[in-house]
Design a protein around this motif. Structure first.
Motif, PDB file in Angstrom:
ATOM      1  N   SER A  12       0.682  -1.025   0.044  1.00 37.46           N
ATOM      2  CA  SER A  12      -0.268   0.714  -0.096  1.00 37.46           C
ATOM      3  C   SER A  12       1.077   1.217   0.222  1.00 37.46           C
ATOM      4  O   SER A  12       0.085   2.189  -0.805  1.00 37.46           O
ATOM      5  CB  SER A  12      -0.809  -0.059   1.248  1.00 37.46           C
ATOM      6  N   PHE A  16       0.617   4.233  -2.578  1.00 41.48           N
ATOM      7  CA  PHE A  16       0.629   5.316  -2.754  1.00 41.48           C
ATOM      8  C   PHE A  16       2.360   6.068  -2.951  1.00 41.48           C
ATOM      9  O   PHE A  16       1.899   7.393  -3.696  1.00 41.48           O
ATOM     10  CB  PHE A  16       0.162   6.200  -1.302  1.00 41.48           C
ATOM     11  N   ARG A 145       4.853   6.666   4.181  1.00 43.27           N
ATOM     12  CA  ARG A 145       3.312   6.912   5.736  1.00 43.27           C
ATOM     13  C   ARG A 145       2.528   8.026   5.077  1.00 43.27           C
ATOM     14  O   ARG A 145       1.265   8.169   5.062  1.00 43.27           O
ATOM     15  CB  ARG A 145       3.791   6.734   6.742  1.00 43.27           C
ATOM     16  N   LYS A 148       0.564   8.240   2.767  1.00 43.34           N
ATOM     17  CA  LYS A 148      -0.596   7.619   2.208  1.00 43.34           C
ATOM     18  C   LYS A 148      -1.902   8.494   3.404  1.00 43.34           C
ATOM     19  O   LYS A 148      -3.061   8.659   2.592  1.00 43.34           O
ATOM     20  CB  LYS A 148      -0.683   5.732   3.668  1.00 43.34           C
ATOM     21  N   LEU A 149      -1.202   8.594   4.357  1.00 43.26           N
ATOM     22  CA  LEU A 149      -1.506  10.034   5.110  1.00 43.26           C
ATOM     23  C   LEU A 149      -2.776  11.109   3.804  1.00 43.26           C
ATOM     24  O   LEU A 149      -4.003  11.506   4.251  1.00 43.26           O
ATOM     25  CB  LEU A 149      -1.061  10.160   5.889  1.00 43.26           C
ATOM     26  N   PHE A 151      -3.604  11.221   0.690  1.00 43.16           N
ATOM     27  CA  PHE A 151      -4.339  11.057  -0.060  1.00 43.16           C
ATOM     28  C   PHE A 151      -5.638  10.567   0.326  1.00 43.16           C
ATOM     29  O   PHE A 151      -6.733  11.263   0.340  1.00 43.16           O
ATOM     30  CB  PHE A 151      -3.761   9.899  -0.723  1.00 43.16           C
ATOM     31  N   TYR A 152      -5.681  10.009   1.621  1.00 42.55           N
ATOM     32  CA  TYR A 152      -6.973  10.733   2.418  1.00 42.55           C
ATOM     33  C   TYR A 152      -7.338  11.784   2.519  1.00 42.55           C
ATOM     34  O   TYR A 152      -8.870  12.074   2.498  1.00 42.55           O
ATOM     35  CB  TYR A 152      -6.788   9.322   3.757  1.00 42.55           C
ATOM     36  N   LEU A 153      -6.491  12.737   3.563  1.00 42.85           N
ATOM     37  CA  LEU A 153      -6.998  13.640   4.146  1.00 42.85           C
ATOM     38  C   LEU A 153      -7.540  15.013   2.268  1.00 42.85           C
ATOM     39  O   LEU A 153      -8.545  14.674   1.975  1.00 42.85           O
ATOM     40  CB  LEU A 153      -5.869  14.868   4.401  1.00 42.85           C
ATOM     41  N   LEU A 155      -9.246  13.411  -0.726  1.00 41.45           N
ATOM     42  CA  LEU A 155      -9.920  12.423  -1.114  1.00 41.45           C
ATOM     43  C   LEU A 155     -11.402  13.736  -1.150  1.00 41.45           C
ATOM     44  O   LEU A 155     -11.898  13.592  -2.211  1.00 41.45           O
ATOM     45  CB  LEU A 155     -10.988  11.729  -0.424  1.00 41.45           C
TER      46      LEU A 155
END
Length: 364
Positions: A12, A16, A145, A148-149, A151-153, A155
């Motif tokens: 993952s 990312f 990491r 990845k963080l 990316f979600y913020l 969205l």
């Protein structure tokens, strides 16, 4: 920045990592680049343009299967000799330094025009570059990491522009394929710059925990990027049309202006703030890639040292581009060279490792 410092990255994190290298400041003006040739069919060009990263990732998967512990810098020296291999490696590394500088300038231009016009260039460059340098200094694992963080913020940036659908018209997209297949192919060439980033896979895969998932991760990141590019371009054409969109420096920011939230005076500033995190993540990836590549070129100097050395160099390069239009002209011209070079360089290494077999070559 080595395996002992950062162990290995998960599948993952690798996905990312690739996603972060794909999506940068360019998406804000991507619609104008494809509209130039494909007109209302520009969004189709975004789909076809994904062929470039897919080709690069297929070659990366092939190389990983044959030499799972050797990155492209080592394979270049094995295949071409130390002198020629290092020369080609250095040119390849300058690609990452160049993208770091042009992304930094692009983000600073957006800030100066829409958010902080009272600041000078260096006042924007310094904090952004310091964050990118520090992130690169920490190494690959923390960087994965962080990717990845963010990316979600970020969205929210993908879903909120849906609100523009009630303001536009489907007539702006008609007739589909009306621009002709040749023009659509021409527009897909324009998207090659925006799909740059897959090249990082060639020196990250030795750190991947499960190397059998390289191609799957690559396909996932490419499909997500293609979907984002196609979606934003589709919305820009649907909302603005092919005549109005080129009149804006960053048509995607115009989509943000159309979003009305009762308690928020202007959504543009929220959009720019969130997008700055996305671009800063991209800058950090290329900064890290530059440091890692220089370390592979000069082993006696650590990547952390290069994180400090490259800072003034990138700061100087970033100050040379000037206005947004000048920056795009320089970027288009220089990126055309790098795209051709990267394709030839990577393809050549893959061809050589395919035909060069034997114990001596394997032990080099």
């Amino acid at each position: 920045m080595n395996k002992t410092q950062n162990t290995f990255i998960t599948s993952s994190e690798f996905t990312f990592f690739l996603l972060s290298s794909f999506i940068g400041i360019g998406i804000l003006y991507l619609p104008n680049s494809v509209i130039k040739d494909a007109k209302q069919d520009g969004w189709i060009g975004c789909i076809i343009g994904a062929v470039y990263p897919l080709y690069i990732l297929i070659l990366a998967n092939y190389t990983c299967n044959k030499f799972p512990d050797d990155d492209i810098f080592g394979l270049s020296k094995k295949s071409l000799g130390k002198i020629l291999g290092n020369i080609l490696n250095l040119i390849f590394i300058t690609f990452f330094i160049f993208v770091t500088s042009t992304e930094l300038t692009g983000l600073a231009n957006v800030f100066k025009i829409y958010a902080t016009p009272f600041l000078k260039d260096y006042q924007i460059f310094l904090p952004l570059l310091t964050i990118a340098a520090y992130t690169a200094y920490k190494g690959m694992k923390p960087l994965g990491r962080l990717c990845k963080l963010i990316f979600y913020l970020a969205l929210i940036l993908l879903f909120l522009p849906v609100a523009t659908l009630k303001y536009g018209t489907y007539l702006n997209l008609m007739p589909v394929f009306g621009s002709g297949f040749k023009n659509i192919l021409m527009s897909s060439k324009e998207t090659a710059f925006f799909y740059c980033g897959a090249e990082v896979a060639f020196f990250i895969y030795p750190f991947l925990q499960d190397k059998s998932k390289l191609l799957k991760c690559g396909l996932t990141s490419t499909v997500i990027t293609m979907s984002v590019y196609t979606w934003f371009t589709f919305l820009a054409i649907y909302y603005l049309g092919i005549e109005i969109s080129p009149k804006f420096l960053w048509p995607i920011l115009t989509l943000a202006d159309s979003i009305n939230i009762p308690i928020i005076n202007s959504f543009r500033y929220i959009f720019i703030s969130l997008w700055a995190l996305v671009v800063l993540r991209c800058i950090s990836i290329y900064y890290f890639s530059s440091c890692y590549g220089m370390n592979r070129l000069i082993n006696k100097t650590s990547p952390q040292t290069f994180a400090l050395i490259l800072c003034p160099i990138i700061l100087f390069l970033s100050s040379l581009y000037g206005t947004p239009t000048r920056r795009r002209n320089y970027t288009d011209m220089i990126m055309s060279f790098y795209l051709i070079y990267n394709l030839i360089y990577i393809s050549l290494i893959v061809i050589l490792i395919t035909f060069k077999k034997g114990g001596n070559f394997e032990k080099k």
